[in-house]
Design an enzyme around this catalytic site. Structure first.
Site, PDB file in Angstrom:
ATOM      1  N   LYS A   1     -44.502 -26.244 -32.712  1.00 15.62           N
ATOM      2  CA  LYS A   1     -45.596 -26.168 -31.723  1.00 15.62           C
ATOM      3  C   LYS A   1     -45.987 -24.714 -31.499  1.00 15.62           C
ATOM      4  O   LYS A   1     -45.181 -23.789 -31.700  1.00 15.62           O
ATOM      5  CB  LYS A   1     -45.191 -26.834 -30.406  1.00 15.62           C
TER       6      LYS A   1
ATOM      7  N   ASP B   1     -39.310 -28.399 -23.354  1.00 17.75           N
ATOM      8  CA  ASP B   1     -40.388 -28.606 -24.334  1.00 17.75           C
ATOM      9  C   ASP B   1     -40.281 -29.952 -25.043  1.00 17.75           C
ATOM     10  O   ASP B   1     -41.172 -30.314 -25.819  1.00 17.75           O
ATOM     11  CB  ASP B   1     -40.349 -27.499 -25.407  1.00 17.75           C
TER      12      ASP B   1
HETATM   13  O1  C5P Z   1     -35.329 -26.423 -20.413  1.00 19.90           O
HETATM   14  P1  C5P Z   1     -34.778 -25.441 -21.389  1.00 19.90           P
HETATM   15  O2  C5P Z   1     -33.300 -25.619 -21.599  1.00 19.90           O
HETATM   16  O3  C5P Z   1     -35.523 -25.422 -22.686  1.00 19.90           O
HETATM   17  O4  C5P Z   1     -34.986 -24.007 -20.753  1.00 19.90           O
HETATM   18  C1  C5P Z   1     -34.321 -22.855 -21.230  1.00 19.90           C
HETATM   19  C2  C5P Z   1     -34.375 -21.797 -20.163  1.00 19.90           C
HETATM   20  O5  C5P Z   1     -35.727 -21.383 -19.985  1.00 19.90           O
HETATM   21  C3  C5P Z   1     -33.932 -22.251 -18.791  1.00 19.90           C
HETATM   22  O6  C5P Z   1     -32.556 -22.082 -18.633  1.00 19.90           O
HETATM   23  C4  C5P Z   1     -34.711 -21.341 -17.884  1.00 19.90           C
HETATM   24  O7  C5P Z   1     -34.101 -20.072 -17.802  1.00 19.90           O
HETATM   25  C5  C5P Z   1     -36.018 -21.138 -18.622  1.00 19.90           C
HETATM   26  N1  C5P Z   1     -37.098 -22.045 -18.197  1.00 19.90           N
HETATM   27  C6  C5P Z   1     -37.666 -21.882 -16.942  1.00 19.90           C
HETATM   28  N2  C5P Z   1     -38.696 -22.700 -16.561  1.00 19.90           N
HETATM   29  C7  C5P Z   1     -39.182 -23.637 -17.389  1.00 19.90           C
HETATM   30  C8  C5P Z   1     -38.625 -23.806 -18.680  1.00 19.90           C
HETATM   31  C9  C5P Z   1     -37.582 -22.997 -19.048  1.00 19.90           C
HETATM   32  O8  C5P Z   1     -37.258 -21.021 -16.155  1.00 19.90           O
HETATM   33  N3  C5P Z   1     -40.194 -24.395 -17.002  1.00 19.90           N
END
Ligand code: C5P
Length: 286
Positions: free
Chosen positions: A11, A138
């Site tokens: 993406k 994502d």
């Molecule tokens: O959800 P995911 O594990 O992919 O997110 C990785 C990191 O990205 C989270 O631990 C956070 O620090 C940050 N994040 C965030 N807000 C989001 C998506 C991700 O702060 N909407």
């Protein structure tokens, strides 16, 4: 032994805006997302082994539940009350890893879709996206794919008219970025420039590729450390020089991409950048 195979597409973020930090530590985002043809190949089969196992052409990827593909299978099987023992996932990785291209999330989404079909669980796309939310922010978008507005943590999705078909050159610079660290930098700095998301949605609706390319913007580019920002700017310049209609960093980076309406320009940019950065790819939107 039956094997089921799925493509997991990369993406791009046509826009990425961070609206603010939430009480749960995540951030509210507003992003326009786009799938491209560059894909990993995800295969699943059942073996007599205990547990769940992920194999890959990249040896450094985790083989257990800390691989998002395995985490997705576990989440889905738990939701359905099924046994995941003996599930073997094989990832043929083509999407650069830790690159802002959603490779791990897309593999996870492909596993959700494949296991749902394979075990005839009968979950809708929306339900799979909700299960995917537990695996990563994502993942819901990757279940849906195409062109979409993603809000909230990334899970509130609104499909958009497809981006007019075009060539895309992706180039991953040599540095790597830490997503939590980059979110931390956003929190500590004032965001002065933001993407024109409304304008981007209007350009998509009008099928205006030039308008889309002109409005691509990612707020994370503005908080990169100076040397990294320099490398990103150089790649963007090379893409534009070769005829890109616009160029931008994807996600939390470091991959930079350019949109082209001509194969000649896209191929010229690919050849030039690949000499400097081996992880340079020519692909198309889907
Ligand atoms: O959800 P995911 O594990 O992919 O997110 C990785 C990191 O990205 C989270 O631990 C956070 O620090 C940050 N994040 C965030 N807000 C989001 C998506 C991700 O702060 N909407």
């Amino acid at each position: 032994m039956e094997t089921i195979v799925r493509q997991a597409r990369a993406k791009l973020n046509l826009t990425l805006d961070v609206l603010g930090r939430r009480a749960d530590g995540y951030h509210d985002l507003c992003m326009v997302m786009q799938s491209v043809a560059l894909s990993d190949r995800v295969s699943l089969c059942r073996t007599g082994r205990r547990g769940i196992h992920v194999g890959s052409n990249l040896e450094f990827l985790p083989s257990g539940r800390n691989n998002l593909a395995a985490a997705a299978a576990v989440c889905l099987c738990e939701a359905a009350g099924m046994d995941w023992n003996g599930l073997e996932i094989t990832l043929e990785k083509h999407i650069p890893v830790c690159a802002g291209l959603g490779g791990g999330s897309s593999d996870a989404a492909a596993v959700l879709l494949a296991v749902n079909d394979w075990l005839e669980l009968g979950y809708s796309q929306k339900e799979l996206a909700q299960i995917g939310e537990r695996v990563g922010s994502d993942v819901p978008y990757c279940v849906l794919g195409g062109t979409a507005l993603a809000e909230g943590r990334g899970e509130r999705l609104t499909p958009q008219p497809a981006l007019p078909w075009c060539f895309v050159v992706l180039c991953k610079p040599h540095f790597s970025v830490s997503t939590p660290e980059l979110f931390g930098r956003i929190d500590s700095m004032k965001t002065t420039c933001r993407p024109d998301t409304e304008g981007m949605l209007r350009a998509l609706k009008a099928g205006d590729l030039q308008g889309v390319a002109r409005r691509m913007y990612n707020v994370f580019e503005d908080v990169l450390p100076r040397n990294q920002a320099g490398a990103v700017a150089e790649i963007k310049n090379s893409l534009i020089q070769a005829g890109a209609l616009g160029a931008c960093m994807s996600g939390t980076g470091p991959t930079v991409f350019g949109l082209f309406d001509s194969l000649t320009g896209a191929w010229q940019a690919t050849r030039y950048l690949r000499e400097l950065y081996p992880e340079t790819f020519l692909t198309v939107t889907v």
